[in-house]
Design an enzyme around this catalytic site. Structure first.
Site, PDB file in Angstrom:
ATOM      1  NE  ARG A 120      -3.932  -2.068   2.014  1.00  0.00           N
ATOM      2  CZ  ARG A 120      -3.960  -3.089   2.500  1.00  0.00           C
ATOM      3  NH1 ARG A 120      -3.091  -3.734   3.485  1.00  0.00           N
ATOM      4  NH2 ARG A 120      -4.780  -4.025   2.193  1.00  0.00           N
ATOM      5  CE  LYS A 142      -1.309  13.330 -14.682  1.00  0.00           C
ATOM      6  NZ  LYS A 142      -1.525  13.773 -16.098  1.00  0.00           N
ATOM      7  CD  GLU A 184       5.928  15.683 -22.984  1.00  0.00           C
ATOM      8  OE1 GLU A 184       5.415  16.877 -22.420  1.00  0.00           O
ATOM      9  OE2 GLU A 184       5.087  14.533 -23.089  1.00  0.00           O
ATOM     10  CE  LYS A 220       4.674  16.861 -14.587  1.00  0.00           C
ATOM     11  NZ  LYS A 220       5.048  15.598 -15.188  1.00  0.00           N
ATOM     12  CD  GLU A 230      -4.149  15.483 -15.256  1.00  0.00           C
ATOM     13  OE1 GLU A 230      -4.225  15.890 -16.536  1.00  0.00           O
ATOM     14  OE2 GLU A 230      -4.094  14.295 -14.892  1.00  0.00           O
ATOM     15  NE  ARG A 234       0.287  16.718 -12.703  1.00  0.00           N
ATOM     16  CZ  ARG A 234       0.866  16.043 -11.787  1.00  0.00           C
ATOM     17  NH1 ARG A 234       0.692  16.089 -10.579  1.00  0.00           N
ATOM     18  NH2 ARG A 234       1.654  14.882 -12.410  1.00  0.00           N
ATOM     19  CG  ASN A 238      -2.960  16.184 -19.919  1.00  0.00           C
ATOM     20  OD1 ASN A 238      -1.986  15.592 -19.631  1.00  0.00           O
ATOM     21  ND2 ASN A 238      -4.010  16.415 -18.945  1.00  0.00           N
ATOM     22  CG  HIS A 241      -0.016  14.763 -23.584  1.00  0.00           C
ATOM     23  ND1 HIS A 241       0.790  15.942 -23.780  1.00  0.00           N
ATOM     24  CD2 HIS A 241       0.747  14.035 -22.938  1.00  0.00           C
ATOM     25  CE1 HIS A 241       1.941  15.929 -23.277  1.00  0.00           C
ATOM     26  NE2 HIS A 241       2.210  14.606 -22.885  1.00  0.00           N
ATOM     27  CG  HIS A 245      -2.264   9.909 -24.675  1.00  0.00           C
ATOM     28  ND1 HIS A 245      -2.862  10.188 -23.432  1.00  0.00           N
ATOM     29  CD2 HIS A 245      -1.179   9.899 -24.523  1.00  0.00           C
ATOM     30  CE1 HIS A 245      -1.512  10.543 -22.614  1.00  0.00           C
ATOM     31  NE2 HIS A 245      -0.639  10.313 -23.224  1.00  0.00           N
ATOM     32  CG  HIS A 258       4.824  10.034 -24.858  1.00  0.00           C
ATOM     33  ND1 HIS A 258       3.282  10.309 -24.951  1.00  0.00           N
ATOM     34  CD2 HIS A 258       5.102  11.313 -24.278  1.00  0.00           C
ATOM     35  CE1 HIS A 258       2.720  11.076 -24.088  1.00  0.00           C
ATOM     36  NE2 HIS A 258       4.042  11.796 -23.728  1.00  0.00           N
TER      37      HIS A 258
END
Length: 353
Positions: A120, A142, A184, A220, A230, A234, A238, A241, A245, A258
């Site tokens: 956990r 993330k 990026e 960032k 997010e 935030r 993206n 993206h 994606h 990517h």
């Protein structure tokens, strides 16, 4: 140089040549001596840097071992994470121990997710070795893996305890992967830093590499501090993206890297927002020109209808709508929510925002 990320649990980002060999003393400062760790990397990074990391850790009294999975996006799935978790059990890691993620974005995402899941949650250190990971994915917490239905659909927010960025690792990076990271970097210029974008237009990024890393990471850092989970600001990270994606999904994560997919996504989305009167005319061409300068593609033959369909299953969707990140101009970004059934119209110039 060092930066502090002031999230719920603050942590340091170290940007320094040769800092990989400092991981042992820094880990002892964080966790104390006598701990155990597994250095998780891929079949490229473990042979290159694994022994340097292990030697530094063991010299500081930490029992360290390595675990390598096959390099590439194709490994970024739950069965690989299961193998990583089994290694943690076999090595006897407890909640007082920690993990090291050594590699690019795929490694950081998976090792971070394994750290968030094991018992956990155990601490982990990010040691990014690709440009993309150094300027983006290693910071912000993330973590996750892909499913057949889409990218990063399973994961957790789990902030690292330390990020060690050694620009020297980029010297072994093939040109293709350096270009991948530049996708990026250009994104940061687009959404927040006009001066960075213009500098990338004038100069070669390799000539101010450490400054580039610092500026992207600092951008960032500020955004993550304002919005760790997010919920709002935030989402600006993206940009490119949503369609990026979608392109990766359409091609089964095989054709485009990517950074390449994100670059194309930035151009396509900005072309659409220019037609809608949201973005200053000529912005998409400036982005395309800069991407081309760093040897990144700016278009793709995939039908926009296929991309719209794939995008609507992305995690950025909210109910029957999808959140688009658009530019008003270079350095100025905004969030706009569009119903799923209006997305294709928007992308093809019919607007319906």
């Amino acid at each position: 140089m060092e930066l502090t990320v002031h999230t719920a649990t603050p942590y340091q980002i170290v940007i320094q040549r040769g800092c990989l060999s400092q991981i042992g003393p820094r880990a002892v400062q964080l966790f104390g001596s006598g701990k155990r760790t597994v250095v998780v990397g891929d079949s490229n990074t473990i042979p290159l840097y694994g022994q340097t990391i292990v030697n530094s850790l063991q010299d500081s009294g930490i029992l360290a071992s390595t675990y390598a999975f096959p390099a590439g996006e194709g490994s970024k799935h739950l069965s690989t994470v299961e193998g990583i978790l089994s290694e943690f059990v076999d090595r006897g890691l407890t909640r007082t121990d920690f993990i090291v993620a050594l590699g690019g974005g795929v490694t950081g995402d998976m090792a971070g997710f394994a750290a968030a899941s094991y018992l956990r949650g155990v601490p982990f250190i990010q040691v990014p070795t690709s440009l993309l990971a150094q300027i983006d994915s290693s910071v912000g917490g993330k973590t996750g893996v892909d499913l057949p239905q889409g990218k990063n659909l399973v994961g957790a927010f789990w902030q690292p305890s330390l990020v060690l960025i050694d620009p020297d690792t980029l010297s072994t990076l093939p040109d293709h992967f350096f270009a991948d990271g530049m996708g990026e970097a250009i994104k940061y210029g687009c959404i927040r830093d006009r001066a960075l974008f213009e500098r990338l237009e004038r100069e070669n990024a390799r000539d101010f590499l450490e400054e580039l890393i610092r500026e992207c990471v600092d951008c960032k850092r500020v955004i993550v501090e304002h919005d760790e989970r997010e919920k709002g600001e935030r989402m600006l990270l993206n940009f490119g993206h949503t369609l990026g994606h979608a392109l990766e999904k359409v091609y089964g994560y095989q054709k485009l890297s990517h950074g390449e997919a994100v670059g194309i996504g930035m151009v396509l989305m900005t072309q659409a927002s220019e037609k809608a009167g949201i973005t200053q005319p000529g912005t998409s061409q400036r982005i395309a020109n800069l991407l081309s300068r760093y040897h990144l593609p700016v278009s793709d033959p995939a039908p926009l209808s296929d991309l719209a369909k794939a995008a609507c299953s992305d995690k950025k969707s909210a109910g029957a709508s999808i959140r688009l990140i658009l530019l008003s101009s270079i350095g100025e970004s905004l969030i706009h929510t569009v119903p799923h059934d209006h997305l294709l119209d928007f992308l093809t110039g019919g607007t319906r925002l």
